[in-house]
Write a protein that holds these residues in place. Sequence first.
Motif, mmCIF file in Angstrom:
data_model
loop_
_atom_site.group_PDB
_atom_site.id
_atom_site.type_symbol
_atom_site.label_atom_id
_atom_site.label_comp_id
_atom_site.label_asym_id
_atom_site.label_seq_id
_atom_site.Cartn_x
_atom_site.Cartn_y
_atom_site.Cartn_z
ATOM 1 N N GLN A 297 35.736 4.293 -17.237
ATOM 2 C CA GLN A 297 34.407 4.937 -18.074
ATOM 3 C C GLN A 297 33.359 5.093 -17.627
ATOM 4 O O GLN A 297 33.239 4.402 -16.757
ATOM 5 N N ASN A 298 33.857 6.138 -17.211
ATOM 6 C CA ASN A 298 32.894 7.498 -16.881
ATOM 7 C C ASN A 298 31.456 7.601 -17.069
ATOM 8 O O ASN A 298 31.141 8.020 -17.169
ATOM 9 N N THR A 299 31.085 6.399 -17.245
ATOM 10 C CA THR A 299 29.497 5.448 -17.662
ATOM 11 C C THR A 299 28.229 6.008 -16.381
ATOM 12 O O THR A 299 27.140 5.656 -16.771
ATOM 13 N N SER A 300 28.706 6.341 -15.225
ATOM 14 C CA SER A 300 27.952 6.155 -14.227
ATOM 15 C C SER A 300 26.338 7.620 -14.859
ATOM 16 O O SER A 300 25.588 8.035 -14.250
ATOM 17 N N ASN A 301 27.222 8.818 -16.180
ATOM 18 C CA ASN A 301 26.689 9.757 -16.316
ATOM 19 C C ASN A 301 25.965 9.545 -17.550
ATOM 20 O O ASN A 301 25.386 9.778 -17.890
ATOM 21 N N PHE A 302 25.760 8.530 -17.945
ATOM 22 C CA PHE A 302 25.315 7.852 -19.025
ATOM 23 C C PHE A 302 23.990 7.498 -18.814
ATOM 24 O O PHE A 302 23.715 6.909 -17.852
ATOM 25 N N ALA A 303 23.435 7.885 -20.316
ATOM 26 C CA ALA A 303 21.647 7.560 -19.911
ATOM 27 C C ALA A 303 21.194 7.012 -21.495
ATOM 28 O O ALA A 303 21.949 6.321 -22.554
ATOM 29 N N PHE A 306 15.782 6.875 -24.824
ATOM 30 C CA PHE A 306 14.291 7.916 -23.925
ATOM 31 C C PHE A 306 14.169 7.187 -22.560
ATOM 32 O O PHE A 306 14.123 5.666 -22.252
ATOM 33 N N GLN A 307 14.471 8.039 -21.890
ATOM 34 C CA GLN A 307 13.922 7.574 -20.390
ATOM 35 C C GLN A 307 12.382 6.414 -19.742
ATOM 36 O O GLN A 307 13.054 5.836 -19.559
ATOM 37 N N ASP A 308 11.547 6.811 -21.288
ATOM 38 C CA ASP A 308 10.440 6.455 -20.568
ATOM 39 C C ASP A 308 10.569 5.295 -21.169
ATOM 40 O O ASP A 308 9.384 4.089 -20.833
ATOM 41 N N ILE A 309 10.944 4.637 -21.686
ATOM 42 C CA ILE A 309 11.010 3.208 -22.276
ATOM 43 C C ILE A 309 12.245 1.819 -22.355
ATOM 44 O O ILE A 309 12.484 1.177 -22.582
ATOM 45 N N SER A 310 13.440 2.609 -21.036
ATOM 46 C CA SER A 310 14.405 1.758 -20.972
ATOM 47 C C SER A 310 14.909 1.251 -19.125
ATOM 48 O O SER A 310 14.319 2.772 -18.637
ATOM 49 N N THR A 311 14.705 0.457 -18.686
ATOM 50 C CA THR A 311 14.945 0.336 -16.922
ATOM 51 C C THR A 311 16.192 0.056 -16.952
ATOM 52 O O THR A 311 16.160 0.379 -15.838
ATOM 53 N N GLY A 312 17.266 0.146 -17.445
ATOM 54 C CA GLY A 312 18.363 0.069 -17.719
ATOM 55 C C GLY A 312 18.678 1.022 -16.708
ATOM 56 O O GLY A 312 18.401 2.115 -17.403
ATOM 57 N N THR A 313 20.034 1.338 -15.629
ATOM 58 C CA THR A 313 20.439 2.596 -15.589
ATOM 59 C C THR A 313 22.293 1.733 -15.403
ATOM 60 O O THR A 313 23.030 0.797 -16.329
ATOM 61 N N TYR A 314 22.792 3.301 -15.281
ATOM 62 C CA TYR A 314 24.207 2.615 -15.499
ATOM 63 C C TYR A 314 25.618 3.255 -14.406
ATOM 64 O O TYR A 314 24.774 4.216 -13.482
ATOM 65 N N GLU A 315 26.653 2.294 -14.408
ATOM 66 C CA GLU A 315 27.670 2.946 -13.018
ATOM 67 C C GLU A 315 28.701 2.906 -14.063
ATOM 68 O O GLU A 315 29.216 2.977 -15.652
#
Length: 421
Positions: A297-303, A306-315
């Motif tokens: 699954q191409n989850t690296s483009n997932f967000a 709210f970018q201002d309240i979550s610190t996790g990233t995706y691969e």
Amino acid sequence: MIKKVIVGICLLFATGTFAQEGTASPYSFYGIGDIRFKGNTENRSMGGLGVFTDSLHINLQNPAGYGQLKFTTFTLSGSYNTSDLRTNSGDGKARRTAVDYLALGLPITKKLGVGFGLLPYSSVGYKIQNIETSEETSITKSKQFFGTGGVNRAFLGAGYKINSNLSVGVNLDYNFGEIETTSYEFWNTIQYGSRELNTSIIRGLSFNTGAMWNKKVTEKLSVYASLVYTPESTLRLSNVRNIAIVQERTNSNPIVIGDPQEIDVADTRLKLPSKFAFGAGIGEANKWLLGAEYTFQNTSNFANRFQDISTGTYENSSKLSVGGYFIPDYDSFTSYMNRMTYRAGFRHENTGLVIADKSINDTALTLGLGFPISGSFSNVNLGFEYGKRGTKALNLVEENYLNVILSFSLNDQWFVRRKYN
């Protein structure tokens, strides 16, 4: 019999599917929550393997399986989850009961079948507390985070049997739901604290396509292959943020002081990543099957919402499933246990979520039992899933969980033309 049962069960469980809190994982804080398994109990008991379908069970992982149905099939599943949550500084327990899916499959002709139903796509359900104390100033800061809701999915699909070896199919999905997250912050030097309440109403369409192939290689042995592709799709989020001053209370929710203030937050769009799954297996019909399936699954483009309240990233995420089933004697008249289906499997998944540069993995062993209902083609299926997700490294959370899944697959013949009046 199935016609009389369906309406009552649908009314009883449909409302619960929309409102249930299907997870207690702190990792549901990120994105749109935990992505739930889209498959029936039979597949889940084989590690998530979906390469095989038959005329009695709806294959929720691959719409090509609708074309194999010979009986009208109604299926319903629920699960009980217990989790041990551990960190380097403490541990806790959580329990949840949820409806996993509700679906109906109809054979329209000998080659065409349709299926529709309702299932949860993602679930949010967490309670997190973080306390920090300064040794120099003795100031203590306390943060509390709560989340509920999720995304549900109503689907309609069709499968067509091109020939005795090949079937193709497509599903159209309507995604809908609501996610509510609340955060509190308190300082021991300040009388009141603050509350931030975020609500997202979620809507969007998606679809997937699939193909299933099988061929006899000997008098008894057959090989199977399955292919599923889900293109990228978009969810629309209508967002509302609310800020308030609150007073902390012991053993109770904080009380709001004064009038809450609504903050303008832009509506957002989230892209559901594309997914590709390929599996293969070998076995003897109504006897045994062994197979494996790989999902990317191409989850690296997932967000996050709210970018201002979550610190996790995706691969990019991936999953490997290995499993199978065994039936001692499908036609046994003397032993019920010989007619039962015994299932087992294993899966390892990189969920795609990255926290503090650490990939969050999920590994599980699965077992299952299929109980045929005498005098009919219906059956009851019981599954067990024991696994671990996350890690205690870098002050993260390790989840050790046990899922117990129970489902009913009720089969009957509809649309049979009468020969006699």
